[in-house]
Design a protein around this motif. Structure first.
Motif, PDB file in Angstrom:
ATOM      1  N   LYS A 159       0.818  -1.213   0.000  1.00 40.11           N
ATOM      2  CA  LYS A 159       0.000   0.000   0.000  1.00 40.11           C
ATOM      3  C   LYS A 159       0.851   1.262   0.000  1.00 40.11           C
ATOM      4  O   LYS A 159       0.468   2.279  -0.590  1.00 40.11           O
ATOM      5  N   THR A 160       2.001   1.196   0.644  1.00 42.56           N
ATOM      6  CA  THR A 160       2.892   2.356   0.674  1.00 42.56           C
ATOM      7  C   THR A 160       3.385   2.683  -0.726  1.00 42.56           C
ATOM      8  O   THR A 160       3.422   3.852  -1.126  1.00 42.56           O
ATOM      9  N   LEU A 176       0.516   4.285  -2.811  1.00 42.20           N
ATOM     10  CA  LEU A 176       0.248   5.670  -2.451  1.00 42.20           C
ATOM     11  C   LEU A 176       1.391   6.589  -2.872  1.00 42.20           C
ATOM     12  O   LEU A 176       1.168   7.695  -3.375  1.00 42.20           O
ATOM     13  N   TYR A 224      -4.973   7.003  -7.771  1.00 42.98           N
ATOM     14  CA  TYR A 224      -5.662   7.209  -6.491  1.00 42.98           C
ATOM     15  C   TYR A 224      -6.924   6.342  -6.415  1.00 42.98           C
ATOM     16  O   TYR A 224      -7.276   5.820  -5.349  1.00 42.98           O
ATOM     17  N   ILE A 241      -6.091   2.923  -5.318  1.00 41.33           N
ATOM     18  CA  ILE A 241      -5.872   2.894  -3.868  1.00 41.33           C
ATOM     19  C   ILE A 241      -7.200   2.734  -3.145  1.00 41.33           C
ATOM     20  O   ILE A 241      -7.333   1.954  -2.200  1.00 41.33           O
ATOM     21  N   LEU A 242      -8.207   3.466  -3.611  1.00 39.54           N
ATOM     22  CA  LEU A 242      -9.517   3.424  -2.967  1.00 39.54           C
ATOM     23  C   LEU A 242     -10.209   2.070  -3.151  1.00 39.54           C
ATOM     24  O   LEU A 242     -11.073   1.711  -2.352  1.00 39.54           O
ATOM     25  N   ASP A 280      -8.754   0.431  -0.251  1.00 40.61           N
ATOM     26  CA  ASP A 280      -8.903   1.197   0.990  1.00 40.61           C
ATOM     27  C   ASP A 280      -9.938   2.296   0.759  1.00 40.61           C
ATOM     28  O   ASP A 280      -9.594   3.460   0.559  1.00 40.61           O
ATOM     29  N   LYS A 325     -11.790   4.081   2.475  1.00 39.89           N
ATOM     30  CA  LYS A 325     -11.871   5.217   3.396  1.00 39.89           C
ATOM     31  C   LYS A 325     -10.624   6.093   3.380  1.00 39.89           C
ATOM     32  O   LYS A 325     -10.444   6.935   4.259  1.00 39.89           O
ATOM     33  N   ASN A 326      -9.783   5.907   2.373  1.00 36.91           N
ATOM     34  CA  ASN A 326      -8.552   6.699   2.288  1.00 36.91           C
ATOM     35  C   ASN A 326      -8.886   8.138   1.906  1.00 36.91           C
ATOM     36  O   ASN A 326      -9.178   8.441   0.747  1.00 36.91           O
ATOM     37  N   GLU A 327      -8.841   9.044   2.887  1.00 33.97           N
ATOM     38  CA  GLU A 327      -9.238  10.430   2.668  1.00 33.97           C
ATOM     39  C   GLU A 327      -8.264  11.174   1.760  1.00 33.97           C
ATOM     40  O   GLU A 327      -8.667  12.056   1.005  1.00 33.97           O
ATOM     41  N   GLU A 328      -6.983  10.834   1.848  1.00 36.46           N
ATOM     42  CA  GLU A 328      -6.005  11.509   0.984  1.00 36.46           C
ATOM     43  C   GLU A 328      -6.327  11.261  -0.486  1.00 36.46           C
ATOM     44  O   GLU A 328      -6.313  12.186  -1.309  1.00 36.46           O
ATOM     45  N   ALA A 329      -6.638  10.027  -0.821  1.00 40.32           N
ATOM     46  CA  ALA A 329      -6.939   9.680  -2.205  1.00 40.32           C
ATOM     47  C   ALA A 329      -8.227  10.366  -2.667  1.00 40.32           C
ATOM     48  O   ALA A 329      -8.286  10.925  -3.770  1.00 40.32           O
TER      49      ALA A 329
END
Length: 285
Positions: free
Chosen positions: A64-65, A68, A98, A101-102, A105, A107-111
């Protein structure tokens, strides 16, 4: 020649160990690639950083790192305000990264925020609105995050209405010589389409902010935008000559402003108390 059961079990065990060993090696290699990507990124060698981050993700697709960091690198290469096809393509590449990523995940707010920002930056307003509305409507997301999304939508609708009602051609300011008090009156735009556009934005904005207030009743920004949107409703009612409706809206606006002020005072008081408590705490406590 047939293999014995013991021999078959041994071969299978070796395959598992070998596969596991390859996975560990690939994860180590991926980590090394990420370290190199970070070093290149710090030196502003973004193309190299991107290549190494992509390689890290190839070696370890579950990292995941790496996913992102790759999205961030591509996002960083996008130049805001530059409308060349190549630059717009960079923004779209970042959006897709992005989104991946979602997928893993949600709930990833950054994405989520990065995608909303990128859509707005490349002026794909319809896609931006649809994206934010999808987030705001998702009941699997925490209420406070959904509320933030509704505030973004309401703010855009307020701006849509206000940029029409606040035009000098659509208002008149008069000053009472005795009291030196200024009064602003509003008149309909010459183009009916402008009026209908402002009315549509105001109506939608009020619906959004009402939902926001239900999700977070103590949100100062929500009540502030409710106040502003009620003011827009009042202006538009005046433009149509609906003065009884305007009077009712003015009362609702005053009530919303009062609630905004109460929440602002409460937030300021809480902030001062927290600062005082922090100042009174012993160092390292």
């Amino acid at each position: 020649m047939k293999l014995s059961r013991t021999r078959v079990a041994f071969v299978l065990a070796m395959l598992v160990v070998t596969s596991s060993g390859c996975g560990i090696v690939n994860r180590i290699r991926a980590k090394n690639q990420l370290n190199e990507a970070a070093s290149a990124y710090r030196d502003a060698h973004f193309e190299e950083a991107e290549q190494r981050a992509r390689r890290a993700l190839e070696l370890d697709p579950t990292n995941k790192t790496a996913a992102l960091f790759l999205a961030r690198i591509v996002h960083r290469q996008y130049k805001r305000g530059v409308t060349t096809p190549e630059n717009i393509a960079r923004a779209r590449d970042a959006i897709e990264l992005y989104k991946k990523i979602l997928e893993g995940d949600p709930k990833n707010e950054e994405a989520f925020k990065a995608i909303a920002d990128l859509y707005g930056s490349i002026r794909e307003d319809d896609k931006q609105r649809a994206w934010i509305l999808q987030h705001a409507s998702d009941r699997n997301i925490a209420d406070d995050k959904r509320a933030e999304a509704y505030i973004i939508l309401a703010s855009k609708d307020w701006h849509c209405s206000n940029e029409i009602t606040d035009l000098p051609s659509n208002k008149t300011t008069t000053v009472n010589p005795a009291t030196n008090k200024a009064t602003v009156s509003y008149r309909k735009p010459k183009d009916e389409k402008d009026f209908q556009s402002a009315k549509m934005c105001m109506t939608r904005g009020l619906e959004e902010i009402e939902t926001d207030v239900k999700l977070d009743p103590t949100s100062e920004p929500a009540w502030s935008y409710k106040t502003n949107l009620l003011l827009e409703a009042s202006k538009l009612a005046e433009m149509e000559g609906k003065m009884p409706e305007k009077a009712l809206l003015d009362k609702q606006e005053a009530a919303a402003q009062k609630r905004t002020n109460e929440l602002s005072e409460a937030n300021q008081k809480r902030k001062k108390e927290e600062e005082a408590k922090k100042a009174a705490s012993p160092p390292g406590g």
